[in-house]
Design a protein around this motif. Structure first.
Motif, PDB file in Angstrom:
ATOM      1  N   GLY A   1       0.795  -1.211   0.000  1.00 12.14           N
ATOM      2  CA  GLY A   1       0.000   0.000   0.000  1.00 12.14           C
ATOM      3  C   GLY A   1       0.829   1.264   0.000  1.00 12.14           C
ATOM      4  N   ASP A   2       2.175   1.136   0.026  1.00 12.35           N
ATOM      5  CA  ASP A   2       3.003   2.350   0.096  1.00 12.35           C
ATOM      6  C   ASP A   2       3.515   2.771  -1.286  1.00 12.35           C
ATOM      7  OD1 ASP A   2       4.641   0.201  -0.270  1.00 12.35           O
ATOM      8  OD2 ASP A   2       6.235   0.935   1.050  1.00 12.35           O
ATOM      9  N   LEU A   3       2.953   2.198  -2.358  1.00  8.82           N
ATOM     10  CA  LEU A   3       3.410   2.542  -3.701  1.00  8.82           C
ATOM     11  C   LEU A   3       2.498   3.569  -4.350  1.00  8.82           C
ATOM     12  CD1 LEU A   3       4.263  -1.016  -5.102  1.00  8.82           C
ATOM     13  CD2 LEU A   3       5.848   0.676  -4.182  1.00  8.82           C
ATOM     14  N   ASP A   4       3.104   4.483  -5.092  1.00  9.55           N
ATOM     15  CA  ASP A   4       2.313   5.436  -5.866  1.00  9.55           C
ATOM     16  C   ASP A   4       1.955   4.813  -7.196  1.00  9.55           C
ATOM     17  OD1 ASP A   4       2.421   7.453  -3.986  1.00  9.55           O
ATOM     18  OD2 ASP A   4       4.319   8.252  -4.766  1.00  9.55           O
ATOM     19  N   VAL A   5       0.826   5.221  -7.755  1.00  4.30           N
ATOM     20  CA  VAL A   5       0.408   4.746  -9.061  1.00  4.30           C
ATOM     21  C   VAL A   5       0.976   5.689 -10.117  1.00  4.30           C
ATOM     22  CG1 VAL A   5      -1.558   4.329 -10.592  1.00  4.30           C
ATOM     23  CG2 VAL A   5      -1.702   3.720  -8.170  1.00  4.30           C
ATOM     24  N   SER A   6       1.675   5.122 -11.094  1.00  2.00           N
ATOM     25  CA  SER A   6       2.196   5.919 -12.208  1.00  2.00           C
ATOM     26  C   SER A   6       1.324   5.681 -13.427  1.00  2.00           C
ATOM     27  CB  SER A   6       3.634   5.496 -12.549  1.00  2.00           C
ATOM     28  OG  SER A   6       4.482   5.744 -11.460  1.00  2.00           O
ATOM     29  N   VAL A   7       0.918   6.745 -14.072  1.00  2.00           N
ATOM     30  CA  VAL A   7       0.120   6.645 -15.287  1.00  2.00           C
ATOM     31  C   VAL A   7       0.929   7.243 -16.428  1.00  2.00           C
ATOM     32  CG1 VAL A   7      -2.000   7.331 -16.454  1.00  2.00           C
ATOM     33  CG2 VAL A   7      -2.053   6.774 -14.023  1.00  2.00           C
ATOM     34  N   ILE A   8       1.272   6.409 -17.397  1.00  2.00           N
ATOM     35  CA  ILE A   8       2.005   6.885 -18.572  1.00  2.00           C
ATOM     36  C   ILE A   8       0.984   7.067 -19.679  1.00  2.00           C
ATOM     37  CG2 ILE A   8       3.850   6.376 -20.232  1.00  2.00           C
ATOM     38  CD1 ILE A   8       5.043   4.518 -18.024  1.00  2.00           C
ATOM     39  N   ASP A   9       0.662   8.315 -19.965  1.00  2.00           N
ATOM     40  CA  ASP A   9      -0.393   8.578 -20.932  1.00  2.00           C
ATOM     41  C   ASP A   9       0.077   9.417 -22.118  1.00  2.00           C
ATOM     42  OD1 ASP A   9      -0.053  10.948 -19.655  1.00  2.00           O
ATOM     43  OD2 ASP A   9      -2.129  11.202 -19.027  1.00  2.00           O
ATOM     44  N   GLU A  10       1.396   9.388 -22.373  1.00  2.00           N
ATOM     45  CA  GLU A  10       1.906  10.094 -23.540  1.00  2.00           C
ATOM     46  C   GLU A  10       3.036   9.298 -24.175  1.00  2.00           C
ATOM     47  OE1 GLU A  10       4.855  13.242 -21.342  1.00  2.00           O
ATOM     48  OE2 GLU A  10       2.729  13.747 -21.444  1.00  2.00           O
ATOM     49  N   LEU A  11       3.266   9.583 -25.450  1.00  2.00           N
ATOM     50  CA  LEU A  11       4.323   8.887 -26.178  1.00  2.00           C
ATOM     51  C   LEU A  11       5.687   9.449 -25.798  1.00  2.00           C
ATOM     52  CD1 LEU A  11       2.714   8.857 -29.742  1.00  2.00           C
ATOM     53  CD2 LEU A  11       3.036   6.897 -28.253  1.00  2.00           C
ATOM     54  N   PRO A  12       6.753   8.630 -25.931  1.00  2.00           N
ATOM     55  CA  PRO A  12       8.102   9.169 -25.709  1.00  2.00           C
ATOM     56  C   PRO A  12       8.374  10.311 -26.702  1.00  2.00           C
ATOM     57  CG  PRO A  12       8.145   6.775 -25.826  1.00  2.00           C
ATOM     58  CD  PRO A  12       6.774   7.207 -26.232  1.00  2.00           C
ATOM     59  N   PRO A  13       9.250  11.248 -26.355  1.00  2.00           N
ATOM     60  CA  PRO A  13       9.538  12.382 -27.240  1.00  2.00           C
ATOM     61  C   PRO A  13       9.958  11.919 -28.648  1.00  2.00           C
ATOM     62  CG  PRO A  13      10.675  12.631 -25.140  1.00  2.00           C
ATOM     63  CD  PRO A  13      10.054  11.273 -25.146  1.00  2.00           C
ATOM     64  N   GLY A  14       9.449  12.601 -29.658  1.00  2.00           N
ATOM     65  CA  GLY A  14       9.832  12.313 -31.045  1.00  2.00           C
ATOM     66  C   GLY A  14       8.991  11.246 -31.726  1.00  2.00           C
ATOM     67  N   ARG A  15       8.121  10.578 -30.993  1.00  2.00           N
ATOM     68  CA  ARG A  15       7.273   9.547 -31.607  1.00  2.00           C
ATOM     69  C   ARG A  15       5.921  10.117 -31.998  1.00  2.00           C
ATOM     70  NH1 ARG A  15       8.096   3.936 -28.304  1.00  2.00           N
ATOM     71  NH2 ARG A  15      10.351   3.830 -28.468  1.00  2.00           N
ATOM     72  N   LYS A  16       5.411   9.594 -33.133  1.00  2.00           N
ATOM     73  CA  LYS A  16       4.111  10.042 -33.626  1.00  2.00           C
ATOM     74  C   LYS A  16       3.065   8.975 -33.341  1.00  2.00           C
ATOM     75  CE  LYS A  16       6.240  12.567 -37.394  1.00  2.00           C
ATOM     76  NZ  LYS A  16       6.941  12.356 -38.610  1.00  2.00           N
ATOM     77  N   PRO A  17       1.805   9.394 -33.134  1.00  2.00           N
ATOM     78  CA  PRO A  17       0.741   8.393 -32.947  1.00  2.00           C
ATOM     79  C   PRO A  17       0.627   7.501 -34.193  1.00  2.00           C
ATOM     80  CG  PRO A  17      -0.055  10.607 -32.428  1.00  2.00           C
ATOM     81  CD  PRO A  17       1.299  10.755 -33.038  1.00  2.00           C
ATOM     82  N   ILE A  18       0.326   6.237 -33.986  1.00  2.90           N
ATOM     83  CA  ILE A  18       0.205   5.280 -35.087  1.00  2.90           C
ATOM     84  C   ILE A  18      -1.140   5.493 -35.776  1.00  2.90           C
ATOM     85  CG2 ILE A  18       0.114   2.821 -35.670  1.00  2.90           C
ATOM     86  CD1 ILE A  18       1.735   2.448 -32.943  1.00  2.90           C
ATOM     87  N   LYS A  19      -1.119   5.613 -37.095  1.00  6.85           N
ATOM     88  CA  LYS A  19      -2.365   5.741 -37.857  1.00  6.85           C
ATOM     89  C   LYS A  19      -2.916   4.342 -38.103  1.00  6.85           C
ATOM     90  CE  LYS A  19      -1.344  10.069 -40.157  1.00  6.85           C
ATOM     91  NZ  LYS A  19      -1.078  10.768 -41.414  1.00  6.85           N
ATOM     92  N   THR A  20      -4.138   4.108 -37.648  1.00 13.95           N
ATOM     93  CA  THR A  20      -4.757   2.793 -37.774  1.00 13.95           C
ATOM     94  C   THR A  20      -5.934   2.867 -38.740  1.00 13.95           C
ATOM     95  OG1 THR A  20      -4.133   2.308 -35.492  1.00 13.95           O
ATOM     96  CG2 THR A  20      -5.804   0.890 -36.484  1.00 13.95           C
ATOM     97  N   VAL A  21      -5.982   1.916 -39.676  1.00 16.44           N
ATOM     98  CA  VAL A  21      -7.088   1.847 -40.627  1.00 16.44           C
ATOM     99  C   VAL A  21      -7.636   0.418 -40.668  1.00 16.44           C
ATOM    100  CG1 VAL A  21      -6.289   3.737 -42.099  1.00 16.44           C
ATOM    101  CG2 VAL A  21      -5.555   1.417 -42.601  1.00 16.44           C
ATOM    102  N   HIS A  22      -8.914   0.317 -41.011  1.00 15.29           N
ATOM    103  CA  HIS A  22      -9.551  -0.989 -41.182  1.00 15.29           C
ATOM    104  C   HIS A  22      -9.769  -1.194 -42.670  1.00 15.29           C
ATOM    105  CE1 HIS A  22     -13.489  -3.475 -40.888  1.00 15.29           C
ATOM    106  NE2 HIS A  22     -12.448  -4.253 -41.117  1.00 15.29           N
ATOM    107  N   MET A  23      -9.201  -2.262 -43.227  1.00 13.58           N
ATOM    108  CA  MET A  23      -9.355  -2.591 -44.641  1.00 13.58           C
ATOM    109  C   MET A  23      -9.973  -3.984 -44.739  1.00 13.58           C
ATOM    110  SD  MET A  23      -8.055   0.138 -46.003  1.00 13.58           S
ATOM    111  CE  MET A  23      -7.340   0.063 -47.621  1.00 13.58           C
ATOM    112  N   ARG A  24     -10.661  -4.215 -45.834  1.00 12.68           N
ATOM    113  CA  ARG A  24     -11.298  -5.517 -46.052  1.00 12.68           C
ATOM    114  C   ARG A  24     -10.541  -6.285 -47.124  1.00 12.68           C
ATOM    115  NH1 ARG A  24     -16.238  -5.251 -43.345  1.00 12.68           N
ATOM    116  NH2 ARG A  24     -16.803  -3.153 -42.774  1.00 12.68           N
TER     117      ARG A  24
END
Length: 189
Positions: A1-24
């Motif tokens: 119970g003595d641990l803090d919760v870490s939330v990583i909610d961003e990309l490392p510097p220099g990385r771009k979000p991945i573009k995702t597409v659905h193809m058939r």
């Protein structure tokens, strides 16, 4: 119970979000054209299959047939395609993985064994065949194999033309967000 919760909610510097597409399946030739462009630009590609061999019970794409189709579209010696799956001997798997890591192979055809622990910054495209068969967390985990360099990365979710409402919702969620927290909430539902 003595641990803090870490939330990583961003990309490392220099990385771009991945573009995702659905193809058939009907878009397959367009996808192959895009993959050629990516290879010509010096990038590498993962193509992941849910099964190693075909199944009479399930109508999903399998690695063995997929490998044949890929090598027809991307023939040697111009293109180098390598294979990694769970039934290969460890030494062969490691050698094929190293060929891809070293940039010798343009395309790695694999099963979801590459879900964790593979880091190839030059790999910019993840194609997931029969993506409707996989859950959100597995799709998100596989998508995380690309986007590790500074270049724009892409995740292409391939599916058949007929999808259940749940499968359509899952693939739609993957296209809408890269946020693992949001996806885990949807997965829980």
């Amino acid at each position: 119970g003595d641990l803090d919760v870490s939330v990583i909610d961003e990309l490392p510097p220099g990385r771009k979000p991945i573009k995702t597409v659905h193809m058939r399946d009907s878009d397959r030739l367009r996808v192959f054209g895009f993959l050629r462009q990516q290879i010509e630009a010096g990038h590498q590609i993962y193509i992941v299959y849910p099964l190693i061999t075909g199944s009479e019970k399930m109508d999903y794409k399998d690695l063995e047939d997929g490998f044949d189709a890929i090598t027809q579209q991307f023939p040697p010696p111009q293109y180098h395609v390598t294979v990694v799956h769970g039934k290969l001997k460890a030494a062969v798997k490691q050698e094929n993985m190293q060929t891809f890591k070293d940039g010798v192979a343009h395309i790695m055809v694999a099963t979801s064994v590459i879900e964790v622990g593979v880091d190839v910054p030059n790999a910019s495209v993840m194609v997931i065949e029969s993506a409707e068969r996989l859950g959100l967390s597995q799709l998100h985990q596989l998508r995380g194999r690309v986007g590790r360099g500074a270049e724009q990365s892409f995740c292409i979710l391939m599916s058949g033309d007929k999808l259940s409402r749940e499968a359509r919702a899952r693939l739609g969620a993957m296209v809408q967000t890269n946020d693992g927290f949001e996806l885990s909430e949807l997965d829980l539902k």
